[in-house]
Design an enzyme around this catalytic site. Structure first.
Site, PDB file in Angstrom:
ATOM      1  N   ARG A 277      45.942  25.347  24.854  1.00  0.00           N
ATOM      2  CA  ARG A 277      46.057  26.531  25.744  1.00  0.00           C
ATOM      3  C   ARG A 277      45.045  27.605  25.327  1.00  0.00           C
ATOM      4  O   ARG A 277      44.023  27.790  25.975  1.00  0.00           O
ATOM      5  CB  ARG A 277      47.501  27.056  25.706  1.00  0.00           C
ATOM      6  CG  ARG A 277      47.827  28.039  26.812  1.00  0.00           C
ATOM      7  CD  ARG A 277      47.375  29.463  26.555  1.00  0.00           C
ATOM      8  NE  ARG A 277      47.923  30.039  25.323  1.00  0.00           N
ATOM      9  CZ  ARG A 277      47.506  31.197  24.820  1.00  0.00           C
ATOM     10  NH1 ARG A 277      46.564  31.891  25.411  1.00  0.00           N
ATOM     11  NH2 ARG A 277      48.017  31.647  23.681  1.00  0.00           N
ATOM     12  N   ASP A 278      45.295  28.268  24.205  1.00  0.00           N
ATOM     13  CA  ASP A 278      44.404  29.354  23.781  1.00  0.00           C
ATOM     14  C   ASP A 278      43.003  28.812  23.525  1.00  0.00           C
ATOM     15  O   ASP A 278      41.997  29.486  23.792  1.00  0.00           O
ATOM     16  CB  ASP A 278      44.969  29.984  22.494  1.00  0.00           C
ATOM     17  CG  ASP A 278      44.604  31.443  22.325  1.00  0.00           C
ATOM     18  OD1 ASP A 278      43.857  31.968  23.173  1.00  0.00           O
ATOM     19  OD2 ASP A 278      45.059  32.065  21.345  1.00  0.00           O
TER      20      ASP A 278
ATOM     21  N   HIS B 288      49.153  35.109  14.279  1.00  0.00           N
ATOM     22  CA  HIS B 288      48.258  34.453  15.248  1.00  0.00           C
ATOM     23  C   HIS B 288      46.877  35.090  15.056  1.00  0.00           C
ATOM     24  O   HIS B 288      46.605  36.169  15.565  1.00  0.00           O
ATOM     25  CB  HIS B 288      48.807  34.697  16.655  1.00  0.00           C
ATOM     26  CG  HIS B 288      47.975  34.120  17.762  1.00  0.00           C
ATOM     27  ND1 HIS B 288      48.330  32.971  18.448  1.00  0.00           N
ATOM     28  CD2 HIS B 288      46.817  34.529  18.322  1.00  0.00           C
ATOM     29  CE1 HIS B 288      47.429  32.710  19.379  1.00  0.00           C
ATOM     30  NE2 HIS B 288      46.495  33.641  19.331  1.00  0.00           N
TER      31      HIS B 288
ATOM     32  N   HIS C  83      42.731  35.243  15.086  1.00  0.00           N
ATOM     33  CA  HIS C  83      41.390  34.789  15.457  1.00  0.00           C
ATOM     34  C   HIS C  83      40.503  35.101  14.252  1.00  0.00           C
ATOM     35  O   HIS C  83      40.886  35.875  13.374  1.00  0.00           O
ATOM     36  CB  HIS C  83      40.937  35.496  16.740  1.00  0.00           C
ATOM     37  CG  HIS C  83      41.709  35.019  17.945  1.00  0.00           C
ATOM     38  ND1 HIS C  83      41.147  34.237  18.934  1.00  0.00           N
ATOM     39  CD2 HIS C  83      43.006  35.181  18.281  1.00  0.00           C
ATOM     40  CE1 HIS C  83      42.074  33.957  19.844  1.00  0.00           C
ATOM     41  NE2 HIS C  83      43.215  34.515  19.471  1.00  0.00           N
TER      42      HIS C  83
ATOM     43  N   CYS D 135      39.783  34.653  23.725  1.00  0.00           N
ATOM     44  CA  CYS D 135      40.509  35.126  24.903  1.00  0.00           C
ATOM     45  C   CYS D 135      39.510  35.577  25.957  1.00  0.00           C
ATOM     46  O   CYS D 135      38.576  36.316  25.666  1.00  0.00           O
ATOM     47  CB  CYS D 135      41.430  36.279  24.516  1.00  0.00           C
ATOM     48  SG  CYS D 135      42.292  36.974  25.928  1.00  0.00           S
TER      49      CYS D 135
ATOM     50  N   ASN E 155      40.415  30.871  17.641  1.00  0.00           N
ATOM     51  CA  ASN E 155      41.533  30.999  16.707  1.00  0.00           C
ATOM     52  C   ASN E 155      41.104  30.424  15.368  1.00  0.00           C
ATOM     53  O   ASN E 155      40.185  29.618  15.287  1.00  0.00           O
ATOM     54  CB  ASN E 155      42.727  30.180  17.209  1.00  0.00           C
ATOM     55  CG  ASN E 155      43.297  30.752  18.473  1.00  0.00           C
ATOM     56  OD1 ASN E 155      42.762  30.537  19.555  1.00  0.00           O
ATOM     57  ND2 ASN E 155      44.367  31.496  18.346  1.00  0.00           N
TER      58      ASN E 155
END
Ligand SMILES: CC(C)(COP(=O)([O-])OP(=O)([O-])OC[C@H]1O[C@@H](n2cnc3c(N)ncnc32)[C@H](O)[C@@H]1OP(=O)([O-])[O-])[C@@H](O)C(=O)NCCC(=O)NCCSC(=O)C[C@@](C)(O)CC(=O)[O-]
Length: 358
Positions: free
Chosen positions: A47-48, A249, A251, A283, A292
């Protein structure tokens, strides 16, 4: 409690890093080792990691990525999002991904598997619920800690985004879906600059009070360092959201993600870390932010620090990183992935030489 990372243990880790036999420890954990120190790794690559890719990635490749990640031992793999396809076209195939027969097979083989999907509003949840049942047991919702990022990512204010989530939580509860909450830009915003830890804590508490079982704190632009995490986690705890209900989370824009993660798990009591295979990601509404932190790098760092994780097969996961990087025609963003590839190639060359000698 974790042992603090002392200079002595760091020296030992570095020594081992040159002969990383400890990676063999990344094997199935016995139930006795499923203790309170264990760190859960939430894989966000499908997803990300993929949402920002410009070229259309086929459903087959997305499904194969999830399949390989699960075979590599990951048990929580965020698999897509039901957001506006005008905003994030790459995620438009999420319904097809979830309905793939290959994922059905994975679900029946691995009863502990979770394939969460991101939803921004009730329309996203309705799209998921219009599909056959039991494709996932979990959704994730996201709220920004800053007004600037909220406008850019969700086209509304922070307060509006929270109130839009009320029916999402209600419906999810009625339908037996778990909800994970994200707070974005917890350590800095690309539009508003500094973000006050109290504002992060306010949003984290609001998500928890709405019913999120866990709140993932997103350093969306990858500027975090341990001191910043101290402030943010401390503020959340003061608001009554304990570290055990938080996830990190990160990056890795400034190369400090691993330092932050090791600090979060060894010093702050965080037990869930989000990461993305091969450091895929970025993002779409966070200009300049990189991917990430890489799953392989996180697993290596945790393992070398003798912190148990939920993951089974490290070497296989490194090969997943190589595979998806090749599929996407990009360099593997995982340093550990690249080191492991080099090591495998050296070992293979050695074996060839020995064979030739015989
Ligand atoms: C929230 C909206 C939709 C508001 O966008 P909007 O334009 O204000 O929405 P709207 O309600 O005015 O609707 C506009 C159109 O979108 C449709 N629409 C409305 N909702 C949906 C939906 N759920 N699924 C599909 N379509 C939808 C709606 O039906 C309508 O269609 P039209 O009539 O024009 O044909 C938009 O801003 C959006 O989709 N944003 C998502 C952006 C995104 O996915 N960002 C990346 C994920 S967040 C992230 O990566 C951070 C995180 C989680 O990883 C943590 C971290 O690192 O910080």
């Amino acid at each position: 409690m974790h042992r603090a990372i002392t200079p002595r243990s760091l020296r030992a880790q570095l020594a081992r890093a040159h002969a990383p036999q400890h990676l063999a420890q990344l094997r199935p954990l016995s139930s006795s080792s499923l203790d309170s120190r264990r760190v859960k790794v939430v894989e966000v690559g499908p997803r990300d990691g993929l949402q920002n890719e410009k070229a259309v990635i086929s459903t087959d490749v997305k499904v194969e990525l999830i399949e390989r990640l699960v075979k590599g031992g990951l048990r929580c793999v965020e698999s897509g999002s039901f957001v506006s396809p005008k905003w994030v076209p790459q995620m438009a195939s999420t319904a097809d991904v979830l309905q793939s027969s290959r994922l059905s097979a994975l679900r029946s083989t691995h009863k502990d598997l979770s394939l969460p999907v991101l939803v921004p509003n009730i329309k996203g949840l309705d799209s998921l619920l219009a599909l056959p049942p039991n494709l996932t047991d979990e959704i994730a919702v996201f709220v920004s800690a800053s007004e600037g990022f909220s406008r850019a990512n969700l086209n509304c204010s922070v307060a509006e985004s929270l109130s839009r989530l009320e029916p999402v939580f209600r419906t999810a509860r009625d339908r037996g879906l778990k909800v994970r909450g994200y707070v974005s830009v917890v350590l800095g915003c690309p539009f508003d600059g500094r973000v006050e830890p109290q504002q992060v804590a306010h949003v984290a508490k609001a998500l928890r009070d709405l019913g999120a079982y866990e709140v993932s704190l997103g350093d969306t632009i990858g500027v975090g360092v341990p001191r910043g995490w101290d402030e943010v986690v401390g503020a959340c705890e003061q608001q009554g959201v304990p570290a055990r209900q938080l996830a990190a989370h990160c990056h890795d824009t400034y190369g400090t993600a691993l330092a932050s993660i090791l600090h979060c798990v060894s010093q702050l009591g965080i037990r869930t870390v989000d990461s993305s295979i091969a450091a895929l990601g970025g993002c779409p509404y966070s200009p300049g932010a990189t991917g990430n932190v890489a799953t392989e790098d996180v697993l290596y760092a945790l393992s070398a620090s003798e912190i148990p994780t939920t993951v089974l097969a490290f070497d296989e996961l490194c090969q997943v990183g190589e595979w998806i990087s090749a599929e996407l025609g990009r360099e593997n963003g995982s340093r550990v992935g690249k080191a492991m590839k080099g090591r495998r190639e050296r070992d293979a060359a050695k074996r060839e030489k020995q064979k030739a000698k015989l």
